[in-house]
Design a protein around this motif. Structure first.
Motif, PDB file in Angstrom:
ATOM      1  N   THR A 179     103.127 -77.430 180.289  1.00 12.34           N
ATOM      2  CA  THR A 179     103.169 -76.046 180.925  1.00 12.34           C
ATOM      3  C   THR A 179     104.609 -75.792 181.418  1.00 12.34           C
ATOM      4  N   ALA A 180     105.098 -76.784 182.364  1.00  9.64           N
ATOM      5  CA  ALA A 180     106.496 -76.576 182.801  1.00  9.64           C
ATOM      6  C   ALA A 180     107.382 -76.302 181.748  1.00  9.64           C
ATOM      7  N   LEU A 181     107.305 -77.188 180.731  1.00  9.69           N
ATOM      8  CA  LEU A 181     108.216 -76.793 179.468  1.00  9.69           C
ATOM      9  C   LEU A 181     107.974 -75.588 178.777  1.00  9.69           C
ATOM     10  N   LEU A 182     106.868 -75.152 178.621  1.00 11.31           N
ATOM     11  CA  LEU A 182     106.592 -73.822 178.217  1.00 11.31           C
ATOM     12  C   LEU A 182     107.155 -72.955 178.942  1.00 11.31           C
ATOM     13  N   LEU A 183     106.859 -72.989 180.275  1.00  9.50           N
ATOM     14  CA  LEU A 183     107.355 -71.914 181.325  1.00  9.50           C
ATOM     15  C   LEU A 183     108.794 -71.539 181.088  1.00  9.50           C
ATOM     16  N   VAL A 184     109.642 -72.601 181.084  1.00 11.12           N
ATOM     17  CA  VAL A 184     111.014 -72.808 181.155  1.00 11.12           C
ATOM     18  C   VAL A 184     111.239 -72.112 179.460  1.00 11.12           C
ATOM     19  N   LEU A 185     110.872 -72.627 178.566  1.00 13.93           N
ATOM     20  CA  LEU A 185     111.166 -71.904 177.025  1.00 13.93           C
ATOM     21  C   LEU A 185     110.982 -70.308 177.131  1.00 13.93           C
ATOM     22  N   LEU A 186     109.856 -69.987 177.714  1.00 11.10           N
ATOM     23  CA  LEU A 186     109.639 -68.486 177.644  1.00 11.10           C
ATOM     24  C   LEU A 186     110.200 -67.794 178.528  1.00 11.10           C
ATOM     25  N   ALA A 187     110.809 -68.386 179.594  1.00 14.11           N
ATOM     26  CA  ALA A 187     111.396 -67.513 180.630  1.00 14.11           C
ATOM     27  C   ALA A 187     112.947 -67.474 180.225  1.00 14.11           C
ATOM     28  N   THR A 188     113.435 -68.595 179.498  1.00  9.05           N
ATOM     29  CA  THR A 188     114.758 -68.443 179.242  1.00  9.05           C
ATOM     30  C   THR A 188     115.075 -67.806 177.884  1.00  9.05           C
ATOM     31  N   ASN A 189     114.089 -67.505 177.144  1.00 17.94           N
ATOM     32  CA  ASN A 189     114.061 -66.895 175.703  1.00 17.94           C
ATOM     33  C   ASN A 189     114.763 -67.963 174.758  1.00 17.94           C
ATOM     34  N   LEU A 190     114.693 -69.277 175.113  1.00 22.90           N
ATOM     35  CA  LEU A 190     115.361 -70.189 174.492  1.00 22.90           C
ATOM     36  C   LEU A 190     114.811 -70.364 172.881  1.00 22.90           C
ATOM     37  N   HIS A 191     113.464 -69.753 172.732  1.00 19.59           N
ATOM     38  CA  HIS A 191     113.083 -69.676 171.488  1.00 19.59           C
ATOM     39  C   HIS A 191     113.723 -68.699 170.266  1.00 19.59           C
ATOM     40  N   LYS A 192     114.480 -67.580 170.979  1.00 14.47           N
ATOM     41  CA  LYS A 192     115.150 -66.806 170.090  1.00 14.47           C
ATOM     42  C   LYS A 192     116.476 -67.464 169.675  1.00 14.47           C
ATOM     43  N   ARG A 193     117.014 -68.108 170.710  1.00 16.55           N
ATOM     44  CA  ARG A 193     118.473 -68.949 170.180  1.00 16.55           C
ATOM     45  C   ARG A 193     117.995 -69.985 169.164  1.00 16.55           C
ATOM     46  N   VAL A 194     117.112 -70.461 169.090  1.00 15.84           N
ATOM     47  CA  VAL A 194     116.719 -71.364 167.734  1.00 15.84           C
ATOM     48  C   VAL A 194     115.990 -70.950 166.618  1.00 15.84           C
ATOM     49  N   GLY A 195     115.527 -69.493 166.723  1.00 12.18           N
ATOM     50  CA  GLY A 195     114.910 -68.888 165.839  1.00 12.18           C
ATOM     51  C   GLY A 195     113.488 -68.909 165.574  1.00 12.18           C
ATOM     52  N   ILE A 196     112.751 -69.297 166.675  1.00  8.55           N
ATOM     53  CA  ILE A 196     111.426 -69.448 166.373  1.00  8.55           C
ATOM     54  C   ILE A 196     110.569 -68.151 166.821  1.00  8.55           C
ATOM     55  N   ASN A 197     109.911 -67.666 165.659  1.00  9.76           N
ATOM     56  CA  ASN A 197     109.429 -66.316 166.194  1.00  9.76           C
ATOM     57  C   ASN A 197     107.854 -66.381 166.266  1.00  9.76           C
ATOM     58  N   TYR A 198     107.072 -67.320 166.345  1.00  3.50           N
ATOM     59  CA  TYR A 198     105.869 -67.615 166.466  1.00  3.50           C
ATOM     60  C   TYR A 198     105.311 -68.101 167.954  1.00  3.50           C
ATOM     61  N   TRP A 199     106.074 -67.883 168.790  1.00  5.22           N
ATOM     62  CA  TRP A 199     105.844 -68.520 170.370  1.00  5.22           C
ATOM     63  C   TRP A 199     104.660 -67.754 170.914  1.00  5.22           C
ATOM     64  N   PRO A 200     104.234 -66.512 170.654  1.00  7.27           N
ATOM     65  CA  PRO A 200     103.093 -66.017 171.428  1.00  7.27           C
ATOM     66  C   PRO A 200     101.758 -66.725 170.777  1.00  7.27           C
ATOM     67  N   ALA A 201     101.848 -67.018 169.545  1.00  8.13           N
ATOM     68  CA  ALA A 201     100.673 -68.115 168.953  1.00  8.13           C
ATOM     69  C   ALA A 201     100.778 -69.265 169.376  1.00  8.13           C
ATOM     70  N   VAL A 202     101.860 -70.006 169.498  1.00 10.26           N
ATOM     71  CA  VAL A 202     101.734 -71.275 170.160  1.00 10.26           C
ATOM     72  C   VAL A 202     101.490 -71.296 171.493  1.00 10.26           C
ATOM     73  N   ASP A 203     101.893 -70.331 172.363  1.00 10.90           N
ATOM     74  CA  ASP A 203     101.694 -70.134 173.835  1.00 10.90           C
ATOM     75  C   ASP A 203      99.953 -70.056 173.882  1.00 10.90           C
ATOM     76  N   PHE A 204      99.490 -69.182 172.942  1.00  7.32           N
ATOM     77  CA  PHE A 204      98.073 -69.033 173.124  1.00  7.32           C
ATOM     78  C   PHE A 204      97.159 -70.088 172.723  1.00  7.32           C
ATOM     79  N   VAL A 205      97.536 -70.766 171.849  1.00  8.28           N
ATOM     80  CA  VAL A 205      96.680 -72.091 171.413  1.00  8.28           C
ATOM     81  C   VAL A 205      96.906 -72.834 172.508  1.00  8.28           C
ATOM     82  N   TYR A 206      98.104 -73.188 173.013  1.00  7.72           N
ATOM     83  CA  TYR A 206      98.238 -74.382 173.856  1.00  7.72           C
ATOM     84  C   TYR A 206      97.470 -73.921 175.211  1.00  7.72           C
ATOM     85  N   THR A 207      97.510 -72.627 175.562  1.00  6.30           N
ATOM     86  CA  THR A 207      96.590 -72.322 176.940  1.00  6.30           C
ATOM     87  C   THR A 207      95.387 -72.485 176.686  1.00  6.30           C
TER      88      THR A 207
END
Length: 187
Positions: free
Chosen positions: A77-105
């Protein structure tokens, strides 16, 4: 080259790059969900620490399962929080973070609930074990609130949208005007 600057300057917009690396809100993390994620991290951490302080156990399997779930929830959860708050997923080209976040939660809520129920049903009854279980249930509630808020604000991430045009079974009508030159020049 001065003329090239004059040509491009009115239409070119400079991109302001922020020096901040942790920005809330982002596309995938609003302020309320950020607060909930921080609460999840803190509750998972406290549950993990309280479980680690337990020195003796009658049946250690429930304790170890609770330890695994609380530690996993805290770290990921700490890692996910950092990834979501830094928009790192956009820098590496991953577009499915909302689904990953929901499933993980949702999975963490389920696992924390199961681990807390198992641990409360089979422990030594010490104050530390009871406190760890209490924080486990509080963390479960935080994960459930997060998943519920996600669905309320963004919708269910795997919902299929029916964007296909309705067809009545008839063949499409041919175009009235041809696009090739010879046909247009002859008319």
């Amino acid at each position: 080259m001065a003329t090239a600057d004059a040509v491009y300057s009115p239409t070119t917009v400079s991109e302001n790059k922020s020096k901040k690396w942790f920005i809330v809100p982002t596309d995938n993390l609003d302020k309320f969900r950020c607060v909930i994620k921080v609460v999840q991290v803190l509750l998972s951490f406290v549950a993990f620490i309280l479980e680690e302080v337990v020195t003796t156990c009658m049946s250690c399997s429930p304790l170890y399962f609770f330890e695994f779930v609380s530690c996993t929830a805290f770290l990921f959860t700490a890692l996910l929080l950092v990834l979501l708050a830094t928009n790192l997923h956009k820098r590496v080209g991953i577009n499915y973070w909302p689904a990953v976040d929901f499933v993980y939660t949702a999975l963490m809520a389920a696992f924390f609930l199961i681990a807390s129920i198992v641990f409360v049903s089979d422990n030594g009854g010490t104050d530390l074990e009871n406190a760890a279980v209490a924080f486990g249930f509080l963390a479960t509630m935080a994960f459930l609130v997060d998943a519920g808020w996600f669905v309320k604000t963004r919708g269910f991430p795997f919902k299929r949208t029916n964007q296909q045009a309705a067809s009545n079974g008839e063949a499409p009508v041919a175009e009235a005007e041809k696009l090739n030159r010879e046909q247009n020049e002859a008319d």
